[in-house]
Design a protein around this motif. Structure first.
Motif, PDB file in Angstrom:
ATOM      1  N   LEU A 112       0.805  -1.051  -0.096  1.00 22.25           N
ATOM      2  CA  LEU A 112      -0.113  -0.073  -0.025  1.00 22.25           C
ATOM      3  C   LEU A 112       0.896   1.273  -0.141  1.00 22.25           C
ATOM      4  CD1 LEU A 112      -2.992  -1.070   2.641  1.00 22.25           C
ATOM      5  CD2 LEU A 112      -3.073  -0.487   0.104  1.00 22.25           C
ATOM      6  N   GLN A 113       1.713   1.103   0.754  1.00 22.20           N
ATOM      7  CA  GLN A 113       2.719   2.269   0.780  1.00 22.20           C
ATOM      8  C   GLN A 113       3.487   2.761  -0.257  1.00 22.20           C
ATOM      9  OE1 GLN A 113       5.299   1.465   4.379  1.00 22.20           O
ATOM     10  NE2 GLN A 113       3.637   1.692   5.777  1.00 22.20           N
ATOM     11  N   LYS A 114       3.903   1.437  -1.015  1.00 21.39           N
ATOM     12  CA  LYS A 114       4.820   1.704  -2.304  1.00 21.39           C
ATOM     13  C   LYS A 114       4.147   1.889  -3.651  1.00 21.39           C
ATOM     14  CE  LYS A 114       9.090  -0.161  -0.203  1.00 21.39           C
ATOM     15  NZ  LYS A 114       9.734   1.001  -0.226  1.00 21.39           N
ATOM     16  N   ASN A 115       2.886   1.510  -3.292  1.00 24.45           N
ATOM     17  CA  ASN A 115       2.009   1.742  -4.823  1.00 24.45           C
ATOM     18  C   ASN A 115       1.873   3.208  -5.377  1.00 24.45           C
ATOM     19  OD1 ASN A 115      -0.041   0.918  -6.412  1.00 24.45           O
ATOM     20  ND2 ASN A 115      -1.511   1.643  -5.472  1.00 24.45           N
ATOM     21  N   SER A 116       2.285   3.425  -6.403  1.00 26.18           N
ATOM     22  CA  SER A 116       2.161   4.639  -6.834  1.00 26.18           C
ATOM     23  C   SER A 116       0.866   5.054  -7.655  1.00 26.18           C
ATOM     24  CB  SER A 116       3.357   4.933  -7.763  1.00 26.18           C
ATOM     25  OG  SER A 116       3.443   4.245  -8.691  1.00 26.18           O
ATOM     26  N   THR A 117       0.148   4.029  -8.061  1.00 21.50           N
ATOM     27  CA  THR A 117      -0.921   4.221  -8.994  1.00 21.50           C
ATOM     28  C   THR A 117      -2.354   4.509  -8.117  1.00 21.50           C
ATOM     29  OG1 THR A 117      -1.254   1.906  -9.002  1.00 21.50           O
ATOM     30  CG2 THR A 117      -0.006   2.910 -10.515  1.00 21.50           C
ATOM     31  N   GLU A 118      -3.230   4.816  -8.589  1.00 22.00           N
ATOM     32  CA  GLU A 118      -4.673   5.288  -7.816  1.00 22.00           C
ATOM     33  C   GLU A 118      -5.214   4.198  -7.891  1.00 22.00           C
ATOM     34  OE1 GLU A 118      -8.504   8.102  -8.449  1.00 22.00           O
ATOM     35  OE2 GLU A 118      -7.032   8.042  -9.994  1.00 22.00           O
ATOM     36  N   VAL A 119      -5.593   3.859  -6.399  1.00 21.81           N
ATOM     37  CA  VAL A 119      -6.500   2.773  -6.202  1.00 21.81           C
ATOM     38  C   VAL A 119      -8.075   3.108  -5.984  1.00 21.81           C
ATOM     39  CG1 VAL A 119      -7.236   0.883  -4.592  1.00 21.81           C
ATOM     40  CG2 VAL A 119      -4.712   1.790  -4.832  1.00 21.81           C
ATOM     41  N   ARG A 120      -8.794   2.757  -7.236  1.00 20.04           N
ATOM     42  CA  ARG A 120     -10.118   2.986  -7.273  1.00 20.04           C
ATOM     43  C   ARG A 120     -10.966   2.316  -6.491  1.00 20.04           C
ATOM     44  NH1 ARG A 120     -10.998   4.427 -13.689  1.00 20.04           N
ATOM     45  NH2 ARG A 120      -9.569   5.945 -13.992  1.00 20.04           N
ATOM     46  N   ASN A 121     -10.632   1.038  -6.251  1.00 18.29           N
ATOM     47  CA  ASN A 121     -11.561   0.111  -5.562  1.00 18.29           C
ATOM     48  C   ASN A 121     -10.718  -0.675  -4.446  1.00 18.29           C
ATOM     49  OD1 ASN A 121     -13.053  -2.100  -4.347  1.00 18.29           O
ATOM     50  ND2 ASN A 121     -14.305  -2.198  -6.101  1.00 18.29           N
ATOM     51  N   MET A 122     -10.647  -0.135  -3.210  1.00 20.31           N
ATOM     52  CA  MET A 122      -9.577  -0.341  -2.140  1.00 20.31           C
ATOM     53  C   MET A 122      -9.854  -1.903  -1.577  1.00 20.31           C
ATOM     54  SD  MET A 122      -7.102  -0.011  -0.450  1.00 20.31           S
ATOM     55  CE  MET A 122      -6.461   1.790  -0.654  1.00 20.31           C
ATOM     56  N   LYS A 123     -11.366  -2.106  -1.650  1.00 20.01           N
ATOM     57  CA  LYS A 123     -11.578  -3.378  -1.123  1.00 20.01           C
ATOM     58  C   LYS A 123     -11.117  -4.468  -2.156  1.00 20.01           C
ATOM     59  CE  LYS A 123     -15.692  -6.430  -0.235  1.00 20.01           C
ATOM     60  NZ  LYS A 123     -17.284  -6.539  -0.117  1.00 20.01           N
ATOM     61  N   GLN A 124     -11.346  -4.449  -3.268  1.00 21.82           N
ATOM     62  CA  GLN A 124     -10.746  -5.466  -4.347  1.00 21.82           C
ATOM     63  C   GLN A 124      -9.321  -5.368  -4.514  1.00 21.82           C
ATOM     64  OE1 GLN A 124     -12.276  -7.676  -6.242  1.00 21.82           O
ATOM     65  NE2 GLN A 124     -14.068  -7.138  -5.066  1.00 21.82           N
ATOM     66  N   TYR A 125      -8.738  -4.128  -3.970  1.00 16.98           N
ATOM     67  CA  TYR A 125      -7.151  -4.266  -4.263  1.00 16.98           C
ATOM     68  C   TYR A 125      -6.608  -5.075  -3.058  1.00 16.98           C
ATOM     69  CZ  TYR A 125      -2.283  -2.317  -3.698  1.00 16.98           C
ATOM     70  OH  TYR A 125      -1.124  -2.193  -3.685  1.00 16.98           O
ATOM     71  N   LEU A 126      -7.312  -4.787  -1.705  1.00 19.15           N
ATOM     72  CA  LEU A 126      -6.896  -5.509  -0.688  1.00 19.15           C
ATOM     73  C   LEU A 126      -7.349  -7.047  -0.760  1.00 19.15           C
ATOM     74  CD1 LEU A 126      -7.933  -3.184   2.203  1.00 19.15           C
ATOM     75  CD2 LEU A 126      -5.605  -3.699   1.654  1.00 19.15           C
ATOM     76  N   LEU A 127      -8.371  -7.217  -1.189  1.00 21.46           N
ATOM     77  CA  LEU A 127      -8.742  -8.699  -1.446  1.00 21.46           C
ATOM     78  C   LEU A 127      -7.489  -9.315  -2.103  1.00 21.46           C
ATOM     79  CD1 LEU A 127     -12.511  -8.742  -2.143  1.00 21.46           C
ATOM     80  CD2 LEU A 127     -11.204 -10.160  -0.170  1.00 21.46           C
ATOM     81  N   ALA A 128      -7.361  -8.735  -3.276  1.00 24.00           N
ATOM     82  CA  ALA A 128      -6.012  -9.203  -4.199  1.00 24.00           C
ATOM     83  C   ALA A 128      -4.878  -9.500  -3.569  1.00 24.00           C
ATOM     84  CB  ALA A 128      -6.078  -8.755  -5.556  1.00 24.00           C
ATOM     85  N   THR A 129      -4.486  -8.485  -2.728  1.00 26.21           N
ATOM     86  CA  THR A 129      -3.158  -8.506  -2.325  1.00 26.21           C
ATOM     87  C   THR A 129      -3.082  -9.612  -1.178  1.00 26.21           C
ATOM     88  OG1 THR A 129      -2.980  -6.064  -2.810  1.00 26.21           O
ATOM     89  CG2 THR A 129      -1.469  -6.937  -1.189  1.00 26.21           C
ATOM     90  N   LEU A 130      -4.277  -9.501  -0.408  1.00 23.95           N
ATOM     91  CA  LEU A 130      -4.041 -10.529   0.604  1.00 23.95           C
ATOM     92  C   LEU A 130      -4.180 -12.119   0.149  1.00 23.95           C
ATOM     93  CD1 LEU A 130      -6.636  -8.691   2.974  1.00 23.95           C
ATOM     94  CD2 LEU A 130      -4.348  -9.279   3.504  1.00 23.95           C
ATOM     95  N   PHE A 131      -5.004 -12.160  -0.910  1.00 22.21           N
ATOM     96  CA  PHE A 131      -5.149 -13.422  -1.294  1.00 22.21           C
ATOM     97  C   PHE A 131      -3.731 -13.825  -2.285  1.00 22.21           C
ATOM     98  CE2 PHE A 131      -6.068 -16.596  -4.873  1.00 22.21           C
ATOM     99  CZ  PHE A 131      -6.860 -17.348  -4.199  1.00 22.21           C
ATOM    100  N   ASN A 132      -3.045 -12.894  -2.736  1.00 24.22           N
ATOM    101  CA  ASN A 132      -1.591 -13.294  -3.463  1.00 24.22           C
ATOM    102  C   ASN A 132      -0.509 -13.285  -2.588  1.00 24.22           C
ATOM    103  OD1 ASN A 132      -2.962 -13.812  -5.909  1.00 24.22           O
ATOM    104  ND2 ASN A 132      -3.175 -11.696  -6.541  1.00 24.22           N
ATOM    105  N   ALA A 133      -0.718 -12.599  -1.464  1.00 24.81           N
ATOM    106  CA  ALA A 133       0.362 -12.475  -0.555  1.00 24.81           C
ATOM    107  C   ALA A 133       1.472 -13.712  -0.013  1.00 24.81           C
ATOM    108  CB  ALA A 133      -0.028 -11.707   0.971  1.00 24.81           C
ATOM    109  N   PRO A 134       0.660 -15.025  -0.050  1.00 26.17           N
ATOM    110  CA  PRO A 134       1.455 -16.061   0.360  1.00 26.17           C
ATOM    111  C   PRO A 134       2.600 -16.462  -0.855  1.00 26.17           C
ATOM    112  CG  PRO A 134      -0.808 -16.448   0.997  1.00 26.17           C
ATOM    113  CD  PRO A 134      -0.740 -15.204   0.309  1.00 26.17           C
TER     114      PRO A 134
END
Length: 291
Positions: A249-271
């Protein structure tokens, strides 16, 4: 030494009001007295919201009351404030918090305590002694008869199946929340990321809500994933994964239009994505002397 009240002096102050039903109705017996007082503060804030026209597109009034403001108003720690907020939201269903995004305070929807329960049961009970209920809202005592007999008859308007479903859903939500708080060392995360408290609470809520979802699939990064696959992946997350998500989140330089979807994808792919990215970030900080 404090003096006594004399004559009209007793009516010259303004007070926070906590509805009497909060202490007399069994529906709220699992809510602590501190959380009930906080609910009284929220009700008081509703007047400010009305004057500020803080109303959403559906006409619902909301308040803005940050954790820091609550801490100062009640004189307690942030940990206790979060516990009281969870009581009001998860246990009692008296508030609903809506995240606005990074750096913005939550919107708090204060629920009407008179309409809590199944089939509006507070609206139909004899509450003539509460002093806060409008006459036209309630059925009169003469029409309903004595409520000491109704409670044990077929005419009772409390649906035991609805009550059981609601309680079961609350228990499931509380169990998942307890699991994630322990497995992710959530208290330590809050200490280490003091300026990301709202984001961490949002991540926790997203994990719990997803695991409690009754849907068969969850959309992640444009794909519909089976809910059981998503649950299994989320329940294997560790504190390191959450640290990694915050870094993303801190290093993302692009605009996040849908924070929920962004977090879902990041959490799911984190492992699967954490190893090279996270290790490179740690190595960079070690080289720069941050460790």
């Amino acid at each position: 030494m404090f003096d006594y009240f004399y004559g009209a002096q007793s009516d010259q102050f303004s007070f926070y009001r906590v509805p009497k039903v909060m202490f007399t109705d069994p529906a709220f017996q699992d809510v602590s007295a501190e959380a009930k007082i906080l609910y009284g503060l929220f009700l008081d804030r509703m007047g400010l919201s009305a004057r500020n026209n803080w109303v959403d597109e559906q006409g619902r009034v909301y308040i803005i009351y940050t954790i820091d403001q609550i801490m100062k108003a009640i004189g307690c720690s942030d940990k206790k404030v979060n516990r009281m907020l969870r009581e009001l939201e998860v246990v009692a269903g008296l508030i609903e918090r809506k995240r606005q995004g990074l750096g913005k305070p939550n919107l708090i929807y204060v629920k009407n305590f008179l309409s809590v329960g199944q089939n509006g049961r507070f609206l139909n009970r004899k509450m003539d002694d509460s002093g806060v209920v409008e006459t036209q809202i309630l059925e009169s005592a003469e029409v309903r008869g004595s409520n000491t007999e109704i409670n044990n008859t077929e005419d009772s308007d409390t649906d035991p199946f609805l009550s059981a479903d609601r309680n079961e859903g609350m228990r499931e939500h509380a169990q998942y929340e307890s699991y994630f708080r322990e497995s992710l060392y959530f208290d330590i995360l809050l200490q280490e990321h003091r300026f990301d408290e709202e984001t961490l609470e949002g991540i926790l809520d997203l994990l719990v809500d997803t695991c409690c979802s009754k849907r068969k699939t969850i959309r992640i990064a444009g794909d519909d994933k089976p809910i059981e696959v998503v649950k299994s992946r989320f329940m294997k997350l560790t504190k390191d994964h959450i640290d990694y998500v915050l870094i993303c989140l801190q290093k993302n330089s692009t605009e996040v239009r849908n924070m929920k979807q962004y977090l879902l994808a990041t959490l799911f792919n984190a492992p699967t994505t954490i190893s090279p990215y996270y290790q490179a970030w740690v190595n960079n900080d070690m080289a720069s002397g941050k460790f």
